[in-house]
Design an enzyme around this catalytic site. Structure first.
Site, PDB file in Angstrom:
ATOM      1  N   GLN A  42       4.693  -4.280   5.380  1.00 55.20           N
ATOM      2  CA  GLN A  42       3.426  -3.370   5.591  1.00 55.20           C
ATOM      3  C   GLN A  42       4.469  -2.469   6.998  1.00 55.20           C
ATOM      4  O   GLN A  42       4.173  -1.396   6.065  1.00 55.20           O
ATOM      5  CB  GLN A  42       2.615  -4.064   6.705  1.00 55.20           C
ATOM      6  CG  GLN A  42       1.760  -2.663   7.230  1.00 55.20           C
ATOM      7  CD  GLN A  42       1.031  -1.482   6.117  1.00 55.20           C
ATOM      8  OE1 GLN A  42       0.252  -2.351   4.921  1.00 55.20           O
ATOM      9  NE2 GLN A  42       0.902  -0.570   5.662  1.00 55.20           N
TER      10      GLN A  42
ATOM     11  N   ARG B 190       3.377   0.310  -0.134  1.00 56.52           N
ATOM     12  CA  ARG B 190       4.311  -0.634   0.259  1.00 56.52           C
ATOM     13  C   ARG B 190       4.516  -1.494  -1.642  1.00 56.52           C
ATOM     14  O   ARG B 190       5.075  -2.002  -1.947  1.00 56.52           O
ATOM     15  CB  ARG B 190       2.093  -1.534  -0.391  1.00 56.52           C
ATOM     16  CG  ARG B 190       1.719  -1.643   1.826  1.00 56.52           C
ATOM     17  CD  ARG B 190       2.472  -1.985   1.821  1.00 56.52           C
ATOM     18  NE  ARG B 190       2.153  -3.989   1.771  1.00 56.52           N
ATOM     19  CZ  ARG B 190       2.061  -4.299   1.824  1.00 56.52           C
ATOM     20  NH1 ARG B 190       0.680  -3.705   2.718  1.00 56.52           N
ATOM     21  NH2 ARG B 190       1.804  -5.538   2.172  1.00 56.52           N
TER      22      ARG B 190
ATOM     23  N   HIS C  69       3.691  -8.969  10.037  1.00 53.07           N
ATOM     24  CA  HIS C  69       3.515  -8.406   8.107  1.00 53.07           C
ATOM     25  C   HIS C  69       4.015  -7.743   7.675  1.00 53.07           C
ATOM     26  O   HIS C  69       4.365  -6.133   8.064  1.00 53.07           O
ATOM     27  CB  HIS C  69       1.911  -7.271   8.718  1.00 53.07           C
ATOM     28  CG  HIS C  69       1.406  -7.289   7.169  1.00 53.07           C
ATOM     29  ND1 HIS C  69       2.259  -7.713   5.846  1.00 53.07           N
ATOM     30  CD2 HIS C  69       0.929  -6.902   6.819  1.00 53.07           C
ATOM     31  CE1 HIS C  69       1.166  -7.293   5.098  1.00 53.07           C
ATOM     32  NE2 HIS C  69      -0.154  -6.604   5.551  1.00 53.07           N
TER      33      HIS C  69
ATOM     34  N   CYS D  14      -2.571   1.057   8.639  1.00 53.52           N
ATOM     35  CA  CYS D  14      -2.261   0.319   6.926  1.00 53.52           C
ATOM     36  C   CYS D  14      -2.644  -0.245   6.285  1.00 53.52           C
ATOM     37  O   CYS D  14      -3.056  -0.222   5.120  1.00 53.52           O
ATOM     38  CB  CYS D  14      -1.664  -1.184   7.819  1.00 53.52           C
ATOM     39  SG  CYS D  14      -2.567  -2.339   9.113  1.00 53.52           S
TER      40      CYS D  14
ATOM     41  N   ASP E  87      -3.840  -0.350  14.119  1.00 57.79           N
ATOM     42  CA  ASP E  87      -4.536  -0.742  13.344  1.00 57.79           C
ATOM     43  C   ASP E  87      -6.079  -1.581  13.595  1.00 57.79           C
ATOM     44  O   ASP E  87      -6.095  -0.943  14.420  1.00 57.79           O
ATOM     45  CB  ASP E  87      -3.361  -2.534  12.921  1.00 57.79           C
ATOM     46  CG  ASP E  87      -3.515  -2.695  12.389  1.00 57.79           C
ATOM     47  OD1 ASP E  87      -5.086  -2.871  10.747  1.00 57.79           O
ATOM     48  OD2 ASP E  87      -3.362  -4.275  11.707  1.00 57.79           O
TER      49      ASP E  87
ATOM     50  N   ARG F  73       0.322 -14.687   1.931  1.00 62.11           N
ATOM     51  CA  ARG F  73      -0.524 -15.011   3.062  1.00 62.11           C
ATOM     52  C   ARG F  73      -1.021 -15.627   3.371  1.00 62.11           C
ATOM     53  O   ARG F  73      -2.124 -16.113   2.548  1.00 62.11           O
ATOM     54  CB  ARG F  73      -1.461 -13.651   2.331  1.00 62.11           C
ATOM     55  CG  ARG F  73      -2.435 -13.563   3.711  1.00 62.11           C
ATOM     56  CD  ARG F  73      -3.275 -12.089   3.062  1.00 62.11           C
ATOM     57  NE  ARG F  73      -2.088 -10.865   3.619  1.00 62.11           N
ATOM     58  CZ  ARG F  73      -2.927  -9.549   3.294  1.00 62.11           C
ATOM     59  NH1 ARG F  73      -3.812  -9.228   3.515  1.00 62.11           N
ATOM     60  NH2 ARG F  73      -2.365  -8.421   3.429  1.00 62.11           N
TER      61      ARG F  73
HETATM   62  N1  NVA Z   1      -4.149  -7.081  11.566  1.00 65.86           N
HETATM   63  C1  NVA Z   1      -4.685  -7.035  10.159  1.00 65.86           C
HETATM   64  C2  NVA Z   1      -3.917  -5.874   9.007  1.00 65.86           C
HETATM   65  C3  NVA Z   1      -4.392  -6.251   8.093  1.00 65.86           C
HETATM   66  C4  NVA Z   1      -3.693  -5.706   6.841  1.00 65.86           C
HETATM   67  C5  NVA Z   1      -5.160  -8.392  10.155  1.00 65.86           C
HETATM   68  O1  NVA Z   1      -4.523  -9.331  10.234  1.00 65.86           O
HETATM   69  O2  NVA Z   1      -6.158  -8.640   9.549  1.00 65.86           O
HETATM   70  N1   CP Z   2      -2.141  -2.932   4.744  1.00 62.12           N
HETATM   71  C1   CP Z   2      -2.292  -4.764   3.494  1.00 62.12           C
HETATM   72  O1   CP Z   2      -1.797  -5.117   3.862  1.00 62.12           O
HETATM   73  O2   CP Z   2      -3.531  -4.528   2.882  1.00 62.12           O
HETATM   74  P1   CP Z   2      -4.771  -5.971   2.513  1.00 62.12           P
HETATM   75  O3   CP Z   2      -5.097  -6.974   3.759  1.00 62.12           O
HETATM   76  O4   CP Z   2      -5.774  -4.846   1.337  1.00 62.12           O
HETATM   77  O5   CP Z   2      -3.052  -6.706   1.825  1.00 62.12           O
END
Ligand code: NVA
Ligand code: CP
Length: 314
Positions: free
Chosen positions: A139, A301, A136, A273, A231, A109
């Site tokens: 997801q 997930r 993502h 998500c 989101d 990540r």
């Molecule tokens: N769009 C959000 C998704 C988190 C799972 C982010 O990138 O923070």
């Molecule tokens: N939806 C998701 O990726 O959650 P986290 O940021 O908690 O991993």
């Protein structure tokens, strides 16, 4: 147990997968999920190690990957970006080459999609994108697996994403385009998904029969929605942008409230998500209502990622 044979080494974006491969992953995830509920585990990843590099926060991704690999007989290492040498400037290329000699798969990540691409190009082992600023994919696969396992025909439902055209939206668009779905993206023109992502999705839609609509018009394009997804408006890494307040103001008409949900189809299900900024992009009354399937998504997930890991490490 039928493990999909994927043509890709890595999962960096949904476009690494074909429609048939995605459906095979859904079938394997469904089988693993059903077996787990019956108390049956499978040692499909016995003695395999998964390195998990996190340069951003996570609850679901971290816990679902670690639990998933453990259930399959393997082991996960949590590597915080600040604690490993990446945080002190070691290159992603050297990190890739070294980790390839220890572990069987890397999940990362991070911020730039290019980091994930560089990691994959320099790794002998599979790399899984666990979220970047651009995509993502895990997801989106969990989300459409959630719709699939409810028994809905993916080709006939109307799926609407409302809000910021962000990483999650991008992966959902790619997945819908490959699966041949009807998907509408609703949001202010300033925060539409990037045009290169949309153009590529339109091209894929031409092959699959998908229908992708990008719109700002709630009154025209919300009607008939079977699944309404949103989101956060401010993603990780954007918190200190000087335009945050302006962005929130432009997005405010696209907040999911009960009156907005009533403009959708009867029985429309609500998806997110998570984590949610309750009261900002979605009201508590919607998120906590019987229309919400957000915790099913979160659970899935783990099931879909187990299928992804089995296929990539087969
Ligand atoms: N769009 C959000 C998704 C988190 C799972 C982010 O990138 O923070
Ligand atoms: N939806 C998701 O990726 O959650 P986290 O940021 O908690 O991993």
């Amino acid at each position: 147990m039928k493990i999909p044979r994927l043509t890709t080494k890595d999962l960096l974006s949904i476009t690494d997968l074909s429609r048939d491969e995605i459906l095979q992953l859904f079938r394997l995830a469904a089988r693993l999920k059903a077996d787990l509920k019956m108390g049956r585990n499978h040692d499909l990843l016995k003695k395999k190690s998964l390195a998990m590099i996190f340069e951003k926060s996570s609850t679901r991704t971290r816990v679902s990957f670690e639990t998933g690999v453990t259930q399959l007989g393997g082991h996960a290492l949590f590597l915080s970006g600040n604690d490993i040498q990446i945080g002190r400037g070691e290159t992603i290329q050297d990190t890739a080459k070294v980790l390839s000699r220890y572990v069987d798969c890397i999940m990362i990540r991070t911020f730039a999609q290019q980091t994930v691409v560089d990691l994959a190009e320099n790794s002998r082992i599979p790399v899984i994108n666990g979220l970047t600023d651009l995509f993502h994919p895990c997801q989106a696969l969990a989300d459409f697996f959630t719709v699939y396992e409810r028994g809905d025909d993916l080709g006939s439902i109307k799926f609407t994403y409302i809000g910021d055209g962000n990483n999650v939206a991008n992966s959902l668009i790619q997945c819908a385009a490959i699966l041949g779905m009807r998907m509408t993206v609703l949001g202010p023109s300033e925060f539409k998904p990037p045009s290169d992502i949309v153009n590529e999705a339109m091209r894929l839609a031409g092959e699959s029969g998908a229908e992708i609509v990008i719109s700002s018009d709630i009154d025209k394009d919300l009607a008939g929605t079977d699944y309404l997804y949103t989101d956060v408006w401010i993603s990780m890494g954007q918190e200190n942008d000087p335009t945050v307040q302006q962005k929130k103001a432009l997005l405010s008409p696209y907040k999911i409230t009960m009156p907005l949900l009533q403009k959708c189809g009867n029985g429309c299900q609500v998806m997110h998500c998570l984590p949610a900024h309750r009261g900002e992009e979605i009201d508590d009354s919607v998120l906590d209502s019987e229309r919400s399937i957000v915790y099913e998504q979160a659970e899935n997930r783990m099931h879909i990622q187990k299928a992804i890991m089995c296929a990539l490490m087969r």
